[in-house]
Design an enzyme around this catalytic site. Structure first.
Site, short mmCIF file in Angstrom:
data_model
loop_
_atom_site.label_atom_id
_atom_site.label_comp_id
_atom_site.label_asym_id
_atom_site.label_seq_id
_atom_site.Cartn_x
_atom_site.Cartn_y
_atom_site.Cartn_z
N TYR A 183 0.84 -1.20 0.00
CA TYR A 183 0.00 0.00 0.00
C TYR A 183 0.87 1.24 0.00
O TYR A 183 2.03 1.22 0.40
CB TYR A 183 -0.95 0.01 1.20
CG TYR A 183 -0.28 0.21 2.54
CD1 TYR A 183 -0.07 1.50 3.06
CD2 TYR A 183 0.12 -0.87 3.32
CE1 TYR A 183 0.53 1.68 4.29
CE2 TYR A 183 0.72 -0.70 4.55
CZ TYR A 183 0.92 0.58 5.04
OH TYR A 183 1.51 0.77 6.27
N CYS A 184 0.27 2.34 -0.46
CA CYS A 184 0.92 3.65 -0.45
C CYS A 184 -0.18 4.71 -0.34
O CYS A 184 -1.34 4.38 -0.11
CB CYS A 184 1.79 3.86 -1.68
SG CYS A 184 0.92 3.66 -3.25
N THR A 185 0.16 5.97 -0.48
CA THR A 185 -0.79 7.05 -0.22
C THR A 185 -2.02 7.02 -1.13
O THR A 185 -3.15 6.95 -0.67
CB THR A 185 -0.10 8.42 -0.33
OG1 THR A 185 1.05 8.44 0.50
CG2 THR A 185 -1.04 9.54 0.07
#
EC number: 1.14.-.-
Length: 328
Positions: A183-185
């Protein structure tokens, strides 16, 4: 306070012809409608965060959706009371996301349109978080993780996103045969990173579709299992994600107390992002180390016009002196 400003977060991997000219034209349009923000344009696509009032942001979204190949671009929208940016920047770059593969003598760069991990909805991602046989990797920079992260997620021992491929290779035996989700922003980094993991031979790789930003707005999960705040690259710095049982996980750089306030180290040649209270910022001259506190170009010292005597006094209060050996 009325929330009459909208912040738009978006990206799209799509081939852009004559991307440098596209960037120049895009900047001209954004300025013509009074939009503020930061946008990267590359041959591989576009990635940006912008802010403005309702009318301005609506004009912008309509404009982008009118561009060939961008009709279905997904805007993630936050409502805020203040502008998230002071100026408007549109810059052409070689890539909208630099994973550093070629820098580290790895294989060629990843094209997410050809290779990427399976998309997971917020509900599916939450289920993955609760599955003891699933490895959850945070693909962001270290300071982003320190402010907030998903419960149980692995924090790679890296400073920035570009170091992640080497870290994965160094720790391959830990999760090569497991299901891995990343996951990331907003999702743009995970598109490439998950694709790289697929190319590395990982058989079951997933990614949070739309990133943390979407997870926090989902009416079903409501950001649950996220601890702390989400770091964002604009004037807000930190935004809420968990609307069920929010917690603070950030710790003050100097004393370890709960903290969600970021500043940059006063030494311009260091510039490390550190969490600290205003009190400790003053106490430690906004320097993350002794070397940074006594650096001749310390920005905190110059901004506050501290005399050498005042600097010596503050250093003495924390058991340091100007001429002591640096400890970094």
């Amino acid at each position: 306070m009325a929330k009459d400003i909208r912040v738009l977060l978006y990206y799209l991997y799509t081939p852009i012809e004559n991307a440098e000219q596209f960037a120049a034209d895009h900047l001209a349009f954004c300025k013509s409608i009074g939009l503020k923000g930061r946008i990267l344009v590359a041959d591989e696509g576009i990635n940006g965060t912008v802010s403005g009032d309702y009318e301005t942001t609506q004009k912008y979204m309509d404009y982008v959706h009118s561009l060939p190949g961008m009709e279905e671009l997904w805007f993630k929208i936050d409502e805020e009371s203040e502008q998230a940016f002071k100026k408007m920047f549109v810059r052409y770059k070689k890539e909208i996301v630099h994973l550093g593969l070629e820098d580290n003598d790895f294989d060629n760069d990843i094209n997410p349109l050809e290779t990427t991990g399976a998309y997971l909805s917020p509900k599916e991602f939450k289920e993955a978080l609760l599955d003891k046989d699933t490895v959850v990797l945070d693909t962001r920079n270290d300071y982003e993780y320190d402010l907030g992260h998903f419960r149980g997620a692995i924090r790679p021992d890296i400073r920035n996103f570009r170091e992640x491929p080497q870290w994965v290779r160094d720790n391959k035996e830990k999760f090569m045969d497991k299901r891995v989700v990343v996951y990331c922003t907003g999702g743009v980094r995970c598109e490439k990173f998950s694709g790289w993991m697929v190319r590395e031979g990982y058989k079951d790789v997933g990614q949070l579709h739309g990133g943390i930003a979407t997870y926090g707005k989902d009416p079903e999960v409501q950001g649950e299992l996220w601890d702390g705040k989400m770091y964002v690259f604009d004037e807000r710095i930190a935004v809420d994600v968990n609307h069920v049982n929010p917690t603070i996980v950030g710790k003050d750089w100097f004393d370890g107390t709960p903290c969600e306030r970021y500043v940059n180290c006063g030494n311009p040649f260091c510039n490390r992002r550190i969490l600290t209270s205003e009190e400790n910022e003053d106490k430690y001259l906004r320097g993350c180390s002794h070397e940074c506190r006594v650096h001749p170009r310390n920005r905190y010292v110059s901004k506050n016009e501290l005399t050498q005597a005042e600097v010596i006094e503050r250093l003495a209060a924390i058991g340091e002196s100007l001429d002591q050996a640096a400890t970094v």
